[in-house]
Write an enzyme that holds these catalytic residues in place. Sequence first.
Site, PDB file in Angstrom:
ATOM      1  CG  ASP A 446      63.909  45.770  19.717  1.00 27.67           C
ATOM      2  OD1 ASP A 446      63.175  46.494  20.470  1.00 27.67           O
ATOM      3  OD2 ASP A 446      64.818  46.122  19.106  1.00 27.67           O
ATOM      4  CD  GLU A 449      57.865  49.845  20.425  1.00 23.21           C
ATOM      5  OE1 GLU A 449      58.324  49.771  19.455  1.00 23.21           O
ATOM      6  OE2 GLU A 449      58.298  48.921  21.362  1.00 23.21           O
ATOM      7  CG  ASP A 564      66.596  51.842  22.879  1.00 29.72           C
ATOM      8  OD1 ASP A 564      66.509  50.296  23.266  1.00 29.72           O
ATOM      9  OD2 ASP A 564      66.324  52.324  21.882  1.00 29.72           O
TER      10      ASP A 564
END
Length: 903
Positions: A446, A449, A564
Amino acid sequence: MKMLVVKFWAMLCVVTSWQTMGMETMASSLGKGQRVTSVTELPDGRGFIADLEVIEQTTLYGPDINELRITARIEGQYRVHIQILDRSKPRWEIPVFLVPRNEPLAKGLKHNLELPEQQLIKLTYTTNPFGFAVVRIANDEVLFNSTPSATFSLNDDASHSFNSMVFKDQYLEISTHLPSSATLFGLGERTQPHGLPLVKGKTYSLWATDLGSTTLDVDLYGVYPYYMDVRDGGLTHGVLLLNSNGMDVEYGGDFLTWRVIGGTFDFYFFAGPTPLNVVDQFTELVGRPAPMPYWSFGFHQCKWGYRNVTELKHVVKNFKKAHIPLDTIWNDIDYMQNYLDFTTDSERYPEDELKDFIEDLHDNGQHYVLILDPGISMAYNNYSTFQRGLAEDIFLKDDQNENYLGQVWPGPVYFPDFLNPKGKAWWGNEIAEFHRKVPFDGLWIDMNEVSNFCNGTRCKFNGVVYLDHNECYVECEKPTSQWSDPPYKMIRQGAYDNIGDKTIAMNVKHYNGTLEYNSHNLYGLSEAIATNEALKATRKKRPFVLSRSTFLGSGAHTAHWTGDNAATFKDLEYSITSILNSGIVGIPMVGADICGFAGNATEELCNRWIQLGAFYPFSRSHNIIGATPQEPYVWPQVAATARSALGMRYRLLPYYYSLMFEAHNRGTPIARPLFFSFPEDTNALSISKQFMLGSGLMVTPVTLPDVTMVNGYFPKGTWYSLFDYKSKVESKGERVDVAAPSDTINVHIHEGTVLPIQEEASTSAQVKKTPFTLVVAFPAANRSGYAIGKLFVDNGDDIDMVIRKGRSTFARFIAQQSAERGILTSKVTSGGYANQEGLTIKTVVILGANSAPTGIELSGEPVSSSVSSTFDASVPSLTISGLSLSVGDEFQLQWTTELHLSG
Ligand SMILES: *[C@@H]1O[C@H](CO)[C@@H](O)[C@H](O)[C@H]1NC(C)=O
Ligand SMILES: *[C@@H]1O[C@H](CO)[C@@H](O)[C@H](O)[C@H]1NC(C)=O
Ligand SMILES: *[C@@H]1O[C@H](CO)[C@@H](O)[C@H](O)[C@H]1NC(C)=O
Ligand SMILES: *[C@@H]1O[C@H](CO)[C@@H](O)[C@H](O)[C@H]1NC(C)=O
Ligand SMILES: *[C@@H]1O[C@H](CO)[C@@H](O)[C@H](O)[C@H]1NC(C)=O
Ligand SMILES: *[C@@H]1O[C@H](CO)[C@@H](O)[C@H](O)[C@H]1NC(C)=O
């Protein structure tokens, strides 16, 4: 200007300058483009290398690079590759160890019989100004044309003018004309409220960003500089810009403009001509989708906020009590001590207790996946993962060559560099060490980025650790470099002000001096590669990785979820285009958080979402800490629906798994837009609230509250309800209202399909042991028809997924029906595995059967008395049960009809 010989040959043709043909070039503050100064043909005659010079220097966004070189190659029959770079010095290009550039098969795709042998596309170019066009040979249609004011257009009004090509250090621009008949897909990752086709007039920014998928029409976690273009009649091609720098892509309707802030122009054009051919050709280049383990097609349950092992145990127990299938239980960051990777909380998640729990799961055929974030806390001297990272010197460096400091959940962190071979090795070692204590089955990566709660550079740790603090509290300097403040600003639809916000600073250095500015979009991909390799090495089984940030080619290493979202009906609806877009870019194992991540789901929403999510390729319920629990057993209605929808998914596991095999071989998405199966049907192009699973099933979910009916588009043919064969739709290619009371999800089998299914069970491991049924769907209103299907079986956990003697079996089913008889045959490759496992087909259901059978034969002999049949005229269907056909042996099942007798 130098005179050029005018050439015209099959692959390539040179048109002399537009000026000599009386055309005007565009004047603009970005110049007049380039002219060709010399051309060399490639020795194999399949392309050329040309040198270019700038016609007029301009200053906007910096000086022009004057010495450009273009290399144009026809690769195989269906691919054109064009690269334009600075011939005086190297520029940033995506390393091949991240994204391969596989050569096409010499004679086209051998397994792809519908493709003709000859060349499908050709290339033409102009010399002054320079411009190129890619043309489909079959119909002379121009697929891409960068020439300003060009008159290549055959049927469009090329009235729009755009800039000539621009090539500067931090600004590259190129445009193509588009006919009005083009429908475009791709350019993600984003949540698209307007549906699947790209919207004319919009600019799509591409920059990996930690921004929830609730944010509409903005660049999100992943980056795919690639689009698919479907023209009238369904002919489809793909356009890929293999560039990892930030960019804006403006889709003007009759033109499309790429504005890129670095790297090179590295274009690939894929000729298709079908959508399936295009994904095949695209994934051949950048990497075929990774095989996923069989168990990962079961249902997954996760929640941020599972406080301790006891709570996990309760969740697993509650699934069992409610008779809802569950394959995998997940942990978000709750299991960690102080949010440190490779640790478990000593009180809530003691190692021994967690290990015992996981071993119990394994004994029950269930699995466990946990999360890892990239940020490694630097605040504890006794944190051995950090100490080993420091010793190996694998963290990203700031502009003063110090470890770059950021801040995430554990407070101050350094970020490992997965471009560094030592960084990969360190990560692999940490995973192996941790696996000895906590025998997890897959990893969820997770925040990659990379997400950072600070925006600055040269940040300093002041000795204070705040956990769980998502506001920046470490002190940073404001970055001021050509990288943090490039001359061209991406539009990014206002998501964040600066390119470096909410991520690491643009002047941060990776291994070998690689700038974050250039490689930012590749962090998630590089982490997925390292994680996939580490899992293989550690578990010696097929790896399962789930990554939030993805790039072109990520599908070769990881599954993906849409990030999300929120517990709303709109989020449920948009999840459909999001998963379809992932499949288009070669990441077929994809899902959205079922029932929504943020906010509290209502019973009605969760009920509808479990109906839809049961058919996502990757099916997982997940929600945020503090939100009310939404496991499917929480509400009676949702529990009942989950039993039926997930029950059906578990019956379909052999079909999903066979689609995985197809995806791994040909890139084919598991969940596909309708136009993949019906490219000539222009109505199908914009369908964004329904999807196909393979070519045989169509899912038409409810996406609105308070309804008991859903209006779906049904392409031509017979569509049998998967749950109740009687409620079928006979369509001429039209919208149809189908009943959707709260306990009903509409899934239909298309005529022409042979669907392999098994029996319901509470885990995928149990399903694997149950007998098979083949559902054969013929057209209902036609006495004749035919249907095909495929089945791949192996142990589900081998590292590779191939047809191999003794390890796997591949079967094809072909069924045909005439007025007098029907016949179902199987063709088997490598049947030994299925035989050794005792896999048998006990039942065959024939939808659209003509009548009750007057006789049933197996390989020419009447079947034994244990075989029985029933005919239901209301479908009409014929069910033949009591069979014992082994999956590993070829068979021929024949049935005759009353017409046969009377005739
Ligand atoms: C685990 O967490 C639950 C709350 O979910 C709590 O009630 C229980 O006391 C905890 N158990 C242990 C052993 O910590
Ligand atoms: C590491 O140090 C911290 C304090 O800095 C302490 O709370 C923690 O228990 C220590 N961990 C180990 C494994 O010694
Ligand atoms: C980071 O940038 C965003 C705007 O893009 C801003 O809202 C936020 O306050 C900035 N954070 C810090 C710590 O400067
Ligand atoms: C390091 O960079 C050079 C050019 O700057 C390149 O040729 C080389 O392949 C790179 N090596 C790695 C491992 O990235
Ligand atoms: C969700 O429900 C919880 C518990 O009732 C409540 O604390 C929280 O504020 C709710 N969240 C939202 C977004 O309404
Ligand atoms: C019936 O099926 C046959 C063979 O598949 C096909 O040629 C024919 O067009 C079909 N007729 C109708 C009315 O669909």
